[in-house]
Motif scaffolding. Structure first.
Motif, PDB file in Angstrom:
ATOM      1  N   GLN A  14       0.827  -1.211   0.000  1.00  0.00           N
ATOM      2  CA  GLN A  14       0.000   0.000   0.000  1.00  0.00           C
ATOM      3  C   GLN A  14       0.857   1.254   0.000  1.00  0.00           C
ATOM      4  O   GLN A  14       0.498   2.248  -0.623  1.00  0.00           O
ATOM      5  CB  GLN A  14      -0.924   0.006   1.214  1.00  0.00           C
ATOM      6  N   GLN A  26       1.949   1.699  -3.537  1.00  0.00           N
ATOM      7  CA  GLN A  26       0.820   2.085  -4.375  1.00  0.00           C
ATOM      8  C   GLN A  26       0.430   3.543  -4.151  1.00  0.00           C
ATOM      9  O   GLN A  26       0.176   4.275  -5.111  1.00  0.00           O
ATOM     10  CB  GLN A  26      -0.360   1.165  -4.087  1.00  0.00           C
ATOM     11  N   LEU A  27       0.404   3.985  -2.907  1.00  0.00           N
ATOM     12  CA  LEU A  27       0.063   5.377  -2.623  1.00  0.00           C
ATOM     13  C   LEU A  27       1.144   6.320  -3.139  1.00  0.00           C
ATOM     14  O   LEU A  27       0.844   7.417  -3.605  1.00  0.00           O
ATOM     15  CB  LEU A  27      -0.150   5.574  -1.121  1.00  0.00           C
ATOM     16  N   THR A  64       0.579   9.621   3.280  1.00  0.00           N
ATOM     17  CA  THR A  64       0.609   8.150   3.292  1.00  0.00           C
ATOM     18  C   THR A  64       0.686   7.623   4.724  1.00  0.00           C
ATOM     19  O   THR A  64      -0.019   6.685   5.088  1.00  0.00           O
ATOM     20  CB  THR A  64       1.806   7.628   2.481  1.00  0.00           C
ATOM     21  N   LEU A  82      -2.309   5.300   6.530  1.00  0.00           N
ATOM     22  CA  LEU A  82      -2.014   3.937   6.960  1.00  0.00           C
ATOM     23  C   LEU A  82      -1.808   3.791   8.464  1.00  0.00           C
ATOM     24  O   LEU A  82      -1.755   2.676   8.983  1.00  0.00           O
ATOM     25  CB  LEU A  82      -0.779   3.417   6.229  1.00  0.00           C
TER      26      LEU A  82
END
Length: 87
Positions: A55, A58-59, A69, A73
């Motif tokens: 993730q 991806q971010l 980010t 998260l």
């Protein structure tokens, strides 16, 4: 006693996964003999989870900043920036 099949978090194989000792915190480690990698089912630190690392990547590719980010998260911004430096 019920045995549950543990699937590898990296390759998805469930037949070649065996117990492989414990971590310092005392949680059970597993090793996949198909891909040769070790993992635990539940990580004590969120940033160690391979899904969270995916993730982060991806971010970052979608243009999110380091602080954004980390906020989304729920991890430290230094963890996010060190992940970007490794990539």
């Amino acid at each position: 006693m019920v045995l549950e099949a543990v699937a590898c978090k990296h390759c998805g194989q469930a037949q070649q996964v065996k117990r492989y000792g414990t971590t310092r915190a005392g949680t059970q480690r597993y090793r996949c003999f198909d891909c040769g990698r070790t993992f635990v089912k539940i990580y004590t630190h969120k940033a160690r989870d391979p899904l969270v690392k995916a993730q982060i990547t991806q971010l970052g590719l979608n243009g999110s900043g380091v602080r954004d980010t980390a906020r989304v998260l729920g991890i430290n911004r230094n963890t996010v920036s060190s992940h970007f430096k490794k990539k």
